[in-house]
Motif scaffolding. Structure first.
Motif, mmCIF file in Angstrom:
data_model
loop_
_atom_site.group_PDB
_atom_site.id
_atom_site.type_symbol
_atom_site.label_atom_id
_atom_site.label_comp_id
_atom_site.label_asym_id
_atom_site.label_seq_id
_atom_site.Cartn_x
_atom_site.Cartn_y
_atom_site.Cartn_z
ATOM 1 N N GLU A 292 0.744 -1.148 0.011
ATOM 2 C CA GLU A 292 -0.034 -0.068 -0.115
ATOM 3 C C GLU A 292 0.564 1.327 -0.026
ATOM 4 N N LYS A 293 1.954 1.240 -0.779
ATOM 5 C CA LYS A 293 2.856 2.277 -0.910
ATOM 6 C C LYS A 293 2.701 3.040 -2.318
ATOM 7 N N PHE A 294 2.909 4.380 -2.203
ATOM 8 C CA PHE A 294 2.601 5.076 -3.538
ATOM 9 C C PHE A 294 3.841 5.409 -4.246
ATOM 10 N N HIS A 295 3.936 5.406 -5.466
ATOM 11 C CA HIS A 295 5.103 5.644 -6.326
ATOM 12 C C HIS A 295 4.601 6.610 -7.911
ATOM 13 N N LYS A 296 5.496 7.292 -7.888
ATOM 14 C CA LYS A 296 5.666 7.890 -9.325
ATOM 15 C C LYS A 296 6.392 7.253 -10.409
ATOM 16 N N ILE A 297 5.659 7.160 -11.655
ATOM 17 C CA ILE A 297 6.271 6.333 -12.577
ATOM 18 C C ILE A 297 6.323 7.453 -13.973
ATOM 19 N N MET A 298 7.166 7.733 -14.316
ATOM 20 C CA MET A 298 7.440 8.764 -15.540
ATOM 21 C C MET A 298 6.928 7.793 -16.812
#
Length: 425
Positions: A292-298
Protein backbone atom coordinates in the motif's frame (compact mmCIF):
# COMPACT_ATOMS: atom_id res chain seq x y z
CA UNK A 1 -68.04 -74.44 -6.80
CA UNK A 2 -70.15 -74.01 -9.88
CA UNK A 3 -68.75 -74.16 -13.36
CA UNK A 4 -69.63 -70.49 -13.87
CA UNK A 5 -67.67 -69.46 -10.76
CA UNK A 6 -64.68 -71.50 -11.86
CA UNK A 7 -64.62 -69.76 -15.23
CA UNK A 8 -64.75 -66.33 -13.52
CA UNK A 9 -61.83 -67.28 -11.28
CA UNK A 10 -59.87 -68.47 -14.32
CA UNK A 11 -60.47 -65.19 -16.18
CA UNK A 12 -59.44 -63.17 -13.10
CA UNK A 13 -56.26 -65.17 -12.71
CA UNK A 14 -55.50 -64.74 -16.40
CA UNK A 15 -55.95 -60.96 -16.13
CA UNK A 16 -53.59 -60.83 -13.15
CA UNK A 17 -50.97 -62.84 -15.04
CA UNK A 18 -51.30 -60.53 -18.06
CA UNK A 19 -50.97 -57.41 -15.84
CA UNK A 20 -47.92 -58.91 -14.12
CA UNK A 21 -46.35 -59.79 -17.48
CA UNK A 22 -47.04 -56.28 -18.87
CA UNK A 23 -45.46 -54.68 -15.78
CA UNK A 24 -42.40 -56.88 -16.15
CA UNK A 25 -42.08 -56.04 -19.86
CA UNK A 26 -42.46 -52.29 -19.15
CA UNK A 27 -39.72 -52.48 -16.51
CA UNK A 28 -37.42 -54.30 -18.93
CA UNK A 29 -38.11 -51.70 -21.63
CA UNK A 30 -37.45 -48.82 -19.23
CA UNK A 31 -34.19 -50.44 -18.12
CA UNK A 32 -33.11 -50.91 -21.74
CA UNK A 33 -33.82 -47.22 -22.43
CA UNK A 34 -31.77 -46.17 -19.42
CA UNK A 35 -28.94 -48.50 -20.41
CA UNK A 36 -28.94 -47.02 -23.92
CA UNK A 37 -28.18 -43.51 -22.56
CA UNK A 38 -24.38 -43.11 -22.56
CA UNK A 39 -22.77 -42.28 -19.24
CA UNK A 40 -21.05 -38.89 -19.23
CA UNK A 41 -18.12 -38.53 -16.83
CA UNK A 42 -18.18 -35.53 -14.51
CA UNK A 43 -15.25 -33.91 -16.36
CA UNK A 44 -17.19 -34.13 -19.63
CA UNK A 45 -20.29 -32.52 -18.08
CA UNK A 46 -18.08 -29.78 -16.62
CA UNK A 47 -16.57 -29.13 -20.06
CA UNK A 48 -20.06 -28.74 -21.52
CA UNK A 49 -21.37 -26.49 -18.75
CA UNK A 50 -18.37 -24.15 -18.81
CA UNK A 51 -19.12 -23.39 -22.47
CA UNK A 52 -22.67 -22.25 -21.75
CA UNK A 53 -23.43 -18.51 -21.85
CA UNK A 54 -22.64 -17.00 -18.44
CA UNK A 55 -26.19 -15.67 -17.99
CA UNK A 56 -27.63 -19.22 -18.19
CA UNK A 57 -25.42 -20.72 -15.48
CA UNK A 58 -27.26 -19.37 -12.38
CA UNK A 59 -30.46 -21.09 -13.60
CA UNK A 60 -28.60 -24.22 -14.77
CA UNK A 61 -27.51 -24.89 -11.19
CA UNK A 62 -31.04 -26.04 -10.37
CA UNK A 63 -31.39 -28.63 -13.15
CA UNK A 64 -30.10 -31.40 -10.88
CA UNK A 65 -27.89 -31.94 -7.86
CA UNK A 66 -24.77 -32.95 -9.87
CA UNK A 67 -25.01 -29.74 -11.95
CA UNK A 68 -25.47 -27.65 -8.81
CA UNK A 69 -22.38 -29.24 -7.29
CA UNK A 70 -20.31 -28.58 -10.43
CA UNK A 71 -21.38 -24.96 -11.02
CA UNK A 72 -20.97 -24.00 -7.35
CA UNK A 73 -17.53 -25.60 -7.07
CA UNK A 74 -14.51 -23.26 -6.59
CA UNK A 75 -12.72 -24.95 -9.49
CA UNK A 76 -15.58 -24.26 -11.92
CA UNK A 77 -15.91 -20.62 -10.80
CA UNK A 78 -12.15 -20.10 -11.18
CA UNK A 79 -11.99 -21.72 -14.64
CA UNK A 80 -15.05 -19.78 -15.78
CA UNK A 81 -13.43 -16.51 -14.67
CA UNK A 82 -10.22 -17.32 -16.55
CA UNK A 83 -12.23 -17.95 -19.75
CA UNK A 84 -14.29 -14.75 -19.48
CA UNK A 85 -14.00 -12.14 -22.21
CA UNK A 86 -13.79 -8.45 -21.38
CA UNK A 87 -17.01 -6.48 -21.82
CA UNK A 88 -18.04 -2.84 -21.36
CA UNK A 89 -20.47 -2.37 -18.47
CA UNK A 90 -22.57 0.81 -18.35
CA UNK A 91 -25.79 2.30 -17.00
CA UNK A 92 -28.76 3.16 -19.22
CA UNK A 93 -31.52 5.50 -17.90
CA UNK A 94 -34.97 3.98 -17.46
CA UNK A 95 -38.27 5.66 -16.71
CA UNK A 96 -39.73 5.36 -13.22
CA UNK A 97 -42.33 7.10 -11.11
CA UNK A 98 -41.25 10.03 -8.98
CA UNK A 99 -41.85 9.08 -5.38
CA UNK A 100 -40.70 10.48 -2.04
CA UNK A 101 -39.69 7.97 0.57
CA UNK A 102 -41.51 10.07 3.14
CA UNK A 103 -44.80 9.41 1.39
CA UNK A 104 -44.90 5.60 1.46
CA UNK A 105 -42.88 2.43 1.74
CA UNK A 106 -40.49 1.85 -1.17
CA UNK A 107 -41.76 -0.40 -3.91
CA UNK A 108 -39.29 -1.09 -6.68
CA UNK A 109 -40.97 -4.21 -8.07
CA UNK A 110 -42.61 -2.84 -11.21
CA UNK A 111 -41.25 -5.91 -13.06
CA UNK A 112 -40.98 -9.19 -11.10
CA UNK A 113 -38.19 -10.47 -13.41
CA UNK A 114 -35.95 -7.48 -12.70
CA UNK A 115 -33.50 -7.33 -9.80
CA UNK A 116 -33.74 -3.98 -7.99
CA UNK A 117 -30.56 -3.11 -6.12
CA UNK A 118 -32.22 -0.63 -3.76
CA UNK A 119 -35.01 -3.09 -2.96
CA UNK A 120 -32.42 -5.70 -1.95
CA UNK A 121 -30.52 -3.13 0.11
CA UNK A 122 -33.73 -2.22 1.88
CA UNK A 123 -34.32 -5.91 2.73
CA UNK A 124 -30.78 -6.32 4.07
CA UNK A 125 -30.79 -3.16 6.17
CA UNK A 126 -34.18 -1.79 7.15
CA UNK A 127 -34.06 2.01 7.39
CA UNK A 128 -36.37 3.90 9.76
CA UNK A 129 -38.61 6.50 8.15
CA UNK A 130 -36.91 9.42 9.93
CA UNK A 131 -33.51 8.42 8.53
CA UNK A 132 -34.53 7.73 4.95
CA UNK A 133 -33.05 10.11 2.40
CA UNK A 134 -35.28 12.10 0.09
CA UNK A 135 -34.40 10.52 -3.23
CA UNK A 136 -35.74 10.80 -6.72
CA UNK A 137 -36.67 7.26 -7.77
CA UNK A 138 -37.15 8.45 -11.35
CA UNK A 139 -33.34 8.53 -11.65
CA UNK A 140 -33.07 4.80 -12.14
CA UNK A 141 -30.64 3.00 -14.45
CA UNK A 142 -30.61 -0.40 -16.10
CA UNK A 143 -27.27 -2.19 -15.72
CA UNK A 144 -26.18 -3.35 -19.18
CA UNK A 145 -23.05 -4.44 -20.99
CA UNK A 146 -21.68 -4.55 -24.51
CA UNK A 147 -19.73 -7.51 -25.86
CA UNK A 148 -17.67 -7.18 -29.05
CA UNK A 149 -17.74 -10.31 -31.16
CA UNK A 150 -18.06 -11.32 -34.83
CA UNK A 151 -17.84 -7.71 -35.99
CA UNK A 152 -20.80 -6.62 -33.87
CA UNK A 153 -21.22 -4.66 -30.67
CA UNK A 154 -23.99 -6.60 -28.92
CA UNK A 155 -25.78 -4.97 -25.98
CA UNK A 156 -27.14 -7.30 -23.32
CA UNK A 157 -29.14 -6.67 -20.19
CA UNK A 158 -28.59 -8.07 -16.69
CA UNK A 159 -32.27 -7.38 -15.90
CA UNK A 160 -31.06 -5.36 -12.94
CA UNK A 161 -31.48 -1.70 -12.03
CA UNK A 162 -29.80 0.71 -9.63
CA UNK A 163 -29.88 4.42 -8.76
CA UNK A 164 -26.17 4.90 -7.97
CA UNK A 165 -23.02 5.11 -10.07
CA UNK A 166 -20.71 2.20 -10.81
CA UNK A 167 -17.56 3.06 -8.87
CA UNK A 168 -15.27 0.09 -9.59
CA UNK A 169 -15.15 -3.34 -11.22
CA UNK A 170 -13.01 -6.44 -10.68
CA UNK A 171 -13.45 -10.16 -11.48
CA UNK A 172 -17.14 -9.73 -12.26
CA UNK A 173 -17.92 -7.73 -9.11
CA UNK A 174 -18.99 -4.09 -9.22
CA UNK A 175 -19.11 -1.42 -6.51
CA UNK A 176 -22.15 0.89 -6.55
CA UNK A 177 -23.29 3.90 -4.56
CA UNK A 178 -25.85 2.99 -1.92
CA UNK A 179 -28.43 5.69 -2.54
CA UNK A 180 -30.43 4.71 0.56
CA UNK A 181 -27.64 5.55 3.01
CA UNK A 182 -25.35 8.54 2.52
CA UNK A 183 -21.71 7.69 1.76
CA UNK A 184 -22.25 3.92 1.87
CA UNK A 185 -21.45 1.53 -0.95
CA UNK A 186 -22.76 -1.78 -2.28
CA UNK A 187 -20.75 -4.61 -3.82
CA UNK A 188 -22.57 -7.02 -6.12
CA UNK A 189 -22.25 -9.54 -8.94
CA UNK A 190 -24.82 -8.55 -11.61
CA UNK A 191 -24.82 -12.07 -13.11
CA UNK A 192 -25.60 -14.00 -9.92
CA UNK A 193 -27.37 -10.99 -8.29
CA UNK A 194 -25.28 -11.64 -5.21
CA UNK A 195 -25.12 -8.43 -3.14
CA UNK A 196 -23.49 -7.20 0.07
CA UNK A 197 -23.26 -3.88 1.93
CA UNK A 198 -19.98 -2.09 2.60
CA UNK A 199 -19.29 0.13 5.64
CA UNK A 200 -19.21 3.91 5.50
CA UNK A 201 -15.92 5.55 4.62
CA UNK A 202 -15.11 9.23 4.33
CA UNK A 203 -18.27 11.08 5.30
CA UNK A 204 -17.68 14.16 3.12
CA UNK A 205 -16.99 12.75 -0.30
CA UNK A 206 -15.12 15.17 -2.51
CA UNK A 207 -16.02 16.13 -6.02
CA UNK A 208 -12.82 14.57 -7.32
CA UNK A 209 -12.44 10.98 -6.22
CA UNK A 210 -11.59 7.55 -7.56
CA UNK A 211 -12.21 3.96 -6.49
CA UNK A 212 -10.19 0.87 -7.39
CA UNK A 213 -11.22 -2.73 -6.60
CA UNK A 214 -8.46 -5.36 -6.74
CA UNK A 215 -7.76 -8.90 -5.57
CA UNK A 216 -4.67 -9.47 -3.41
CA UNK A 217 -3.16 -12.02 -1.06
CA UNK A 218 -5.85 -11.44 1.60
CA UNK A 219 -8.82 -11.11 -0.72
CA UNK A 220 -10.52 -8.14 -2.33
CA UNK A 221 -9.42 -4.64 -1.45
CA UNK A 222 -11.19 -1.36 -2.25
CA UNK A 223 -8.97 1.72 -2.55
CA UNK A 224 -10.49 5.21 -2.36
CA UNK A 225 -8.55 8.30 -3.41
CA UNK A 226 -10.15 11.69 -2.84
CA UNK A 227 -9.18 15.33 -2.73
CA UNK A 228 -8.76 16.26 0.93
CA UNK A 229 -9.88 19.88 1.09
CA UNK A 230 -9.02 20.06 4.82
CA UNK A 231 -5.32 19.48 4.08
CA UNK A 232 -4.57 21.97 1.34
CA UNK A 233 -6.39 20.06 -1.42
CA UNK A 234 -3.93 17.18 -1.33
CA UNK A 235 -5.03 13.62 -1.96
CA UNK A 236 -6.30 11.47 0.90
CA UNK A 237 -6.51 7.70 0.74
CA UNK A 238 -8.45 5.03 2.60
CA UNK A 239 -8.51 1.27 2.09
CA UNK A 240 -11.22 -1.29 2.84
CA UNK A 241 -10.37 -4.98 3.02
CA UNK A 242 -13.66 -6.49 1.81
CA UNK A 243 -15.11 -8.47 4.68
CA UNK A 244 -13.78 -6.18 7.39
CA UNK A 245 -15.97 -3.69 9.25
CA UNK A 246 -14.10 -0.43 8.75
CA UNK A 247 -11.81 1.51 6.41
CA UNK A 248 -8.14 2.18 7.14
CA UNK A 249 -6.64 5.59 6.46
CA UNK A 250 -3.21 5.40 4.81
CA UNK A 251 -0.77 7.98 3.46
CA UNK A 252 -1.83 9.24 0.05
CA UNK A 253 0.53 10.09 -2.81
CA UNK A 254 3.08 12.70 -1.74
CA UNK A 255 3.77 14.11 -5.19
CA UNK A 256 2.02 17.43 -4.73
CA UNK A 257 -1.46 18.36 -5.81
CA UNK A 258 -3.28 15.98 -8.10
CA UNK A 259 -5.80 18.03 -10.02
CA UNK A 260 -8.05 15.46 -11.67
CA UNK A 261 -9.17 11.84 -11.74
CA UNK A 262 -9.96 11.63 -15.45
CA UNK A 263 -10.14 7.83 -15.74
CA UNK A 264 -10.71 4.77 -13.60
CA UNK A 265 -7.47 3.29 -12.23
CA UNK A 266 -5.88 0.41 -14.10
CA UNK A 267 -4.72 -2.74 -12.30
CA UNK A 268 -1.56 -4.33 -13.74
CA UNK A 269 1.70 -5.88 -12.48
CA UNK A 270 0.43 -5.99 -8.90
CA UNK A 271 -0.43 -2.28 -8.68
CA UNK A 272 -3.17 0.28 -9.27
CA UNK A 273 -2.24 3.07 -11.67
CA UNK A 274 -3.83 6.53 -12.11
CA UNK A 275 -3.30 9.27 -14.67
CA UNK A 276 -3.33 12.38 -12.44
CA UNK A 277 -4.41 14.93 -15.09
CA UNK A 278 -6.27 15.01 -18.38
CA UNK A 279 -3.60 16.74 -20.41
CA UNK A 280 0.18 17.06 -20.35
CA UNK A 281 0.70 14.65 -17.47
CA UNK A 282 4.31 13.42 -17.56
CA UNK A 283 3.89 10.67 -14.96
CA UNK A 284 1.37 8.26 -13.49
CA UNK A 285 0.59 7.62 -9.82
CA UNK A 286 0.98 3.99 -8.76
CA UNK A 287 0.01 2.14 -5.58
CA UNK A 288 1.45 -1.33 -4.97
CA UNK A 289 -1.33 -3.45 -3.55
CA UNK A 290 0.53 -5.57 -1.02
CA UNK A 291 2.46 -2.82 0.85
CA UNK A 292 0.00 0.00 0.00
CA UNK A 293 2.81 2.42 -0.95
CA UNK A 294 2.54 5.10 -3.62
CA UNK A 295 5.11 5.64 -6.36
CA UNK A 296 5.61 7.94 -9.31
CA UNK A 297 6.37 6.40 -12.71
CA UNK A 298 7.49 8.69 -15.51
CA UNK A 299 5.76 8.17 -18.84
CA UNK A 300 7.81 7.81 -22.05
CA UNK A 301 6.13 11.01 -23.29
CA UNK A 302 3.60 13.47 -21.89
CA UNK A 303 0.06 12.14 -21.82
CA UNK A 304 -2.44 14.03 -24.01
CA UNK A 305 -6.18 13.93 -24.55
CA UNK A 306 -7.34 10.50 -25.79
CA UNK A 307 -4.13 8.82 -24.57
CA UNK A 308 -4.74 5.97 -22.14
CA UNK A 309 -3.00 3.59 -19.78
CA UNK A 310 -4.48 0.07 -19.65
CA UNK A 311 -3.73 -3.52 -18.80
CA UNK A 312 -2.49 -5.63 -21.70
CA UNK A 313 -1.63 -9.30 -21.17
CA UNK A 314 -0.64 -8.79 -17.51
CA UNK A 315 1.55 -5.78 -18.30
CA UNK A 316 0.94 -2.05 -18.05
CA UNK A 317 0.40 -0.45 -21.43
CA UNK A 318 0.45 3.20 -22.54
CA UNK A 319 -1.35 3.99 -25.80
CA UNK A 320 -0.38 7.41 -27.11
CA UNK A 321 -1.17 9.39 -30.26
CA UNK A 322 1.70 10.84 -32.28
CA UNK A 323 0.38 14.08 -33.78
CA UNK A 324 3.21 14.63 -36.23
CA UNK A 325 2.67 11.52 -38.38
CA UNK A 326 -0.83 10.54 -37.25
CA UNK A 327 0.09 7.17 -35.83
CA UNK A 328 -0.58 5.50 -32.49
CA UNK A 329 2.29 4.12 -30.43
CA UNK A 330 1.96 1.36 -27.86
CA UNK A 331 4.40 1.27 -24.97
CA UNK A 332 4.74 -1.58 -22.47
CA UNK A 333 6.04 -1.66 -18.89
CA UNK A 334 6.64 -5.23 -17.82
CA UNK A 335 7.37 -4.83 -14.10
CA UNK A 336 7.71 -2.40 -11.22
CA UNK A 337 11.41 -3.13 -10.79
CA UNK A 338 12.56 -0.06 -12.68
CA UNK A 339 12.36 -1.45 -16.21
CA UNK A 340 12.05 1.24 -18.87
CA UNK A 341 9.06 1.64 -21.13
CA UNK A 342 9.45 -0.18 -24.45
CA UNK A 343 7.68 0.82 -27.64
CA UNK A 344 6.29 -2.50 -28.86
CA UNK A 345 4.03 -1.47 -31.73
CA UNK A 346 2.98 1.39 -33.98
CA UNK A 347 -0.42 1.64 -35.65
CA UNK A 348 -0.46 3.60 -38.90
CA UNK A 349 -3.85 3.21 -40.59
CA UNK A 350 -4.77 6.79 -41.28
CA UNK A 351 -5.87 9.50 -38.88
CA UNK A 352 -6.98 7.81 -35.65
CA UNK A 353 -5.86 10.40 -33.13
CA UNK A 354 -9.49 11.09 -32.18
CA UNK A 355 -10.09 7.46 -31.23
CA UNK A 356 -10.06 6.71 -27.49
CA UNK A 357 -8.42 3.38 -26.57
CA UNK A 358 -10.88 1.15 -24.68
CA UNK A 359 -9.12 -2.13 -23.89
CA UNK A 360 -7.05 -5.01 -25.22
CA UNK A 361 -8.73 -8.36 -25.84
CA UNK A 362 -7.83 -11.01 -23.25
CA UNK A 363 -7.29 -13.79 -25.80
CA UNK A 364 -6.50 -12.09 -29.11
CA UNK A 365 -3.86 -9.53 -30.05
CA UNK A 366 -6.46 -6.85 -30.68
CA UNK A 367 -7.04 -3.30 -29.43
CA UNK A 368 -10.52 -1.78 -29.27
CA UNK A 369 -11.07 1.97 -29.64
CA UNK A 370 -13.97 4.42 -29.40
CA UNK A 371 -14.79 7.23 -31.83
CA UNK A 372 -16.30 10.55 -30.75
CA UNK A 373 -19.64 9.59 -32.33
CA UNK A 374 -19.85 6.41 -30.23
CA UNK A 375 -18.62 4.04 -32.95
CA UNK A 376 -16.36 1.18 -31.83
CA UNK A 377 -13.33 0.03 -33.81
CA UNK A 378 -10.98 -2.91 -33.42
CA UNK A 379 -7.39 -3.10 -34.63
CA UNK A 380 -5.96 -6.58 -35.25
CA UNK A 381 -2.20 -6.75 -34.82
CA UNK A 382 -2.07 -10.05 -36.75
CA UNK A 383 -3.44 -8.77 -40.07
CA UNK A 384 -2.77 -5.08 -39.30
CA UNK A 385 -6.30 -4.04 -40.16
CA UNK A 386 -8.83 -1.76 -38.52
CA UNK A 387 -12.48 -2.84 -38.54
CA UNK A 388 -15.62 -1.05 -37.42
CA UNK A 389 -18.11 -2.87 -35.21
CA UNK A 390 -21.79 -2.66 -36.08
CA UNK A 391 -23.74 -1.32 -33.10
CA UNK A 392 -27.41 -0.51 -32.50
CA UNK A 393 -27.90 3.19 -33.05
CA UNK A 394 -29.44 5.15 -30.21
CA UNK A 395 -28.89 2.46 -27.60
CA UNK A 396 -25.30 3.02 -26.71
CA UNK A 397 -23.12 6.12 -26.48
CA UNK A 398 -19.91 5.81 -24.52
CA UNK A 399 -18.51 9.26 -25.12
CA UNK A 400 -19.31 11.45 -22.13
CA UNK A 401 -21.03 8.55 -20.35
CA UNK A 402 -19.77 6.45 -17.47
CA UNK A 403 -18.54 2.97 -18.35
CA UNK A 404 -16.08 0.41 -17.01
CA UNK A 405 -14.17 -2.53 -18.40
CA UNK A 406 -15.67 -5.65 -16.86
CA UNK A 407 -15.83 -9.44 -17.06
CA UNK A 408 -18.90 -11.54 -16.33
CA UNK A 409 -18.31 -14.24 -13.73
CA UNK A 410 -19.83 -16.32 -10.92
CA UNK A 411 -17.52 -14.88 -8.27
CA UNK A 412 -19.18 -14.36 -4.90
CA UNK A 413 -19.19 -11.13 -2.92
CA UNK A 414 -20.16 -12.77 0.36
CA UNK A 415 -16.95 -12.50 2.38
CA UNK A 416 -15.99 -13.08 5.95
CA UNK A 417 -13.20 -11.17 7.67
CA UNK A 418 -9.77 -12.24 6.41
CA UNK A 419 -11.38 -14.84 4.12
CA UNK A 420 -8.67 -14.68 1.48
CA UNK A 421 -9.92 -17.25 -1.06
CA UNK A 422 -13.63 -16.46 -0.83
CA UNK A 423 -14.04 -15.28 -4.43
CA UNK A 424 -14.30 -18.89 -5.68
CA UNK A 425 -16.64 -20.11 -2.92
Amino acid sequence: MSEKACKAMSFLKLDEERASLKKKLDEQKRKQQLDSVPYLPKDCVTNILIRLPIESLPQSRFVCKPWYSIIKSPTFIRDNLHRAQKVIIFLSPVKAFLRSWYDQEPNFHENPNTFYVESKVFELKWIPVLHRPLINTSLKYAIKYMVLEDGKGIIRDYNATCMGKIRASCDGLIVLDNMLRKDELVIMNPVTRDLNLLPSGTTDLALYESFGLVYGARGYKLVHLFRDESHGQFIGCEVLQIGEKSWRVIDGPAFGLIKWFPYDPVFAIGSLHWVPEYDHSEHIVTMTIEDEKFHKIMLPKACRFNDQIMEAYERLCFVTHEEANEVTSIWMLGSMSGDAWMKTYTIAVGCIRDLIPLYFSRFKWELYLLDKDGSVFGFSFEDRKMKKFTTMKGNFMLVGASYSIHVNSLVSCQFKENDGDARYS
